[in-house]
Write a protein that holds these residues in place. Structure first.
Motif, short mmCIF file in Angstrom:
data_model
loop_
_atom_site.label_atom_id
_atom_site.label_comp_id
_atom_site.label_asym_id
_atom_site.label_seq_id
_atom_site.Cartn_x
_atom_site.Cartn_y
_atom_site.Cartn_z
N ILE A 62 0.27 -5.21 9.05
CA ILE A 62 0.30 -4.59 7.73
C ILE A 62 -1.07 -4.62 7.08
O ILE A 62 -1.54 -3.62 6.52
N GLN A 63 -1.74 -5.77 7.15
CA GLN A 63 -3.07 -5.86 6.55
C GLN A 63 -4.06 -4.90 7.22
O GLN A 63 -4.88 -4.27 6.54
N ASP A 64 -3.95 -4.76 8.53
CA ASP A 64 -4.85 -3.84 9.23
C ASP A 64 -4.54 -2.39 8.87
O ASP A 64 -5.45 -1.59 8.66
N TYR A 65 -3.26 -2.07 8.79
CA TYR A 65 -2.87 -0.69 8.46
C TYR A 65 -3.23 -0.32 7.02
O TYR A 65 -3.64 0.81 6.74
N ILE A 66 -3.12 -1.27 6.11
CA ILE A 66 -3.52 -1.03 4.72
C ILE A 66 -4.99 -0.63 4.66
O ILE A 66 -5.38 0.27 3.91
N THR A 67 -5.80 -1.28 5.48
CA THR A 67 -7.24 -1.02 5.48
C THR A 67 -7.60 0.25 6.22
O THR A 67 -8.43 1.05 5.76
N SER A 68 -6.98 0.48 7.37
CA SER A 68 -7.43 1.57 8.26
C SER A 68 -6.65 2.86 8.12
O SER A 68 -7.16 3.94 8.44
N ALA A 69 -5.41 2.79 7.68
CA ALA A 69 -4.50 3.95 7.63
C ALA A 69 -4.26 4.53 9.01
O ALA A 69 -3.82 5.67 9.15
N TYR A 82 7.40 -3.69 5.08
CA TYR A 82 6.68 -3.89 3.82
C TYR A 82 7.46 -4.82 2.88
O TYR A 82 6.89 -5.67 2.20
N ARG A 83 8.78 -4.62 2.83
CA ARG A 83 9.59 -5.44 1.93
C ARG A 83 9.52 -6.92 2.32
O ARG A 83 9.38 -7.79 1.46
N PHE A 84 9.59 -7.21 3.62
CA PHE A 84 9.48 -8.60 4.07
C PHE A 84 8.10 -9.14 3.72
O PHE A 84 7.96 -10.29 3.27
N TYR A 85 7.08 -8.32 3.92
CA TYR A 85 5.69 -8.73 3.62
C TYR A 85 5.55 -9.08 2.13
O TYR A 85 5.00 -10.13 1.77
N VAL A 86 6.05 -8.21 1.26
CA VAL A 86 5.92 -8.43 -0.19
C VAL A 86 6.73 -9.64 -0.63
O VAL A 86 6.26 -10.46 -1.43
N ASP A 87 7.94 -9.78 -0.12
CA ASP A 87 8.83 -10.84 -0.57
C ASP A 87 8.51 -12.21 0.04
O ASP A 87 8.73 -13.24 -0.61
N CYS A 88 7.99 -12.23 1.27
CA CYS A 88 7.89 -13.50 2.00
C CYS A 88 6.49 -13.90 2.43
O CYS A 88 6.23 -15.10 2.65
N LEU A 89 5.60 -12.97 2.61
CA LEU A 89 4.30 -13.28 3.20
C LEU A 89 3.13 -13.16 2.25
O LEU A 89 2.10 -13.80 2.44
N LEU A 90 3.27 -12.36 1.23
CA LEU A 90 2.13 -12.00 0.39
C LEU A 90 1.77 -13.10 -0.60
O LEU A 90 2.64 -13.73 -1.20
N GLU A 146 -2.74 -1.79 -1.47
CA GLU A 146 -3.17 -3.19 -1.42
C GLU A 146 -2.29 -4.02 -2.35
O GLU A 146 -2.66 -4.34 -3.47
N TYR A 147 -1.12 -4.39 -1.85
CA TYR A 147 -0.13 -5.08 -2.68
C TYR A 147 -0.68 -6.37 -3.30
O TYR A 147 -0.50 -6.61 -4.50
#
Length: 346
Positions: free
Chosen positions: A15-22, A72-80, A320-321
């Protein structure tokens, strides 16, 4: 099924790589750029599992993977972990608001603009109608032969106006005599309490045409007929995003951005999670087809324990959440401080 620690780390890296690179992310990219302590082959197997579990998707034209809404939902709720706004950005925000505080409208508009400049996404500020605002004065300005402009100003600096149909043989000076009488009678009263019944209490002091005063009361209501005001910034920023190179998709989104009622409905009602500092809705969670590929990050701001509005950032799902959530936390407090100090000074 809960994700084990390795799957979580791989999902976070993707997710972090995709946010940066698209660009869709492959296992070799993750192995090379992130020190996860496992081989590209192991990462590839884990990515396959994540896809089967619905956390990743594979575009038809690529061997790489991209996050799904579930991912994305798991990332926002649990990892971010929200990132703190930098000192440089704090100074930028503070300087931007300097000299832009003549009235509440300017504060809200400045909030929308400064956020869009930092996030490079669309920013929306929904200002609630300030029902506790007290009327300060009323004034008429000439418009043309048959019309005048009625200006209503509150103690919070809110300025509203409406077109006033000027009766024949009535000039603006006569209307301003009415404005002075209304100001004397209504000044200091909450706008929400001004109603036609007051006219009955007021009629003994009226000299002149009762119908003019009745029309003036109606016009005050017309001036404050909006329950909320929407401020926008950064719509053109979306054209620089790869997601909106598709002309049809961009057109649908820009059409929606021009429809104020639709945009107002983008904001959540807040009833579900009143204690949550910042809320995030991803893709189809917003229930609006033109922004199925977008996310909305939203915060509520208050002054003196009264909800004055909401701030939201609208952008592609790969926004960039962490940065935007941290920024909204800061902006929410900053705008609250400005509004409270503004209220104390008025």
């Amino acid at each position: 099924m809960d994700l084990d620690e390795r799957k979580q780390k791989i999902l976070q890296a993707i997710i972090q790589d995709y946010i940066t690179s698209a660009e869709p992310v492959g296992s070799r990219t993750i192995a090379r750029k992130y020190n996860l302590g496992v081989s590209a082959a192991t990462i590839r197997n884990e990515m396959f599992d994540l896809e089967m579990l619905g956390y990743l998707e594979q575009p038809h034209t690529s061997a790489g993977r991209i996050p799904s809404i579930k991912g994305y939902r798991f990332y926002v709720d649990c990892l971010l972990e929200p990132t703190q706004i930098s000192e440089e950005e704090k100074r930028f925000v503070q300087s931007w608001f300097h000299d832009k505080m003549n009235n509440v409208d300017q504060i809200f508009q400045s909030t929308a603009k400064v956020l869009s400049k930092i996030t490079h996404n669309v920013t929306l500020v929904m200002a609630a109608q300030q029902v506790s605002s007290k009327l300060k004065y009323i004034r008429f300005l000439p418009l043309d032969f048959r019309r005048a402009i009625m200006i209503v100003v509150t103690d919070s600096g809110q300025i509203e106006n409406c077109i006033f149909p000027k009766p024949e043989d009535t000039d603006v000076d006569e209307l301003n005599v009415i404005a002075e009488k209304l100001t004397h009678y209504l000044a200091g009263l909450p706008v929400s309490r001004i109603n036609m019944e007051m006219l009955e209490q007021f009629h003994e002091s009226i000299v002149g045409d009762l119908e003019l005063y009745r029309l003036a009361f109606r016009s005050i209501h017309q001036a404050f007929r909006r329950e909320q005001q929407l401020y926008k910034g950064g719509a053109m920023e979306l054209l620089n995003k790869p997601e909106f190179k598709d002309v049809a998709k961009a057109k649908n989104l820009f059409t929606m951005l021009e429809e104020q009622d639709v945009m107002a409905n983008l904001f959540s009602d807040g009833g579900q999670e009143p204690q949550k500092t910042v809320t995030v809705r991803i893709g189809e969670e917003a229930n609006l087809s033109p922004i199925n590929d977008c996310s909305i990050i939203e915060a509520t701001f208050k002054a003196n324990d009264v909800v004055l509005g909401k701030i939201a950032v609208l952008g592609p799902t790969r926004m960039e959440y962490a940065k935007i959530i941290g920024l909204l936390d800061f902006m929410k407090q900053h705008v609250t401080n400005i509004l409270e100090h503004y209220h104390d000074d008025t």
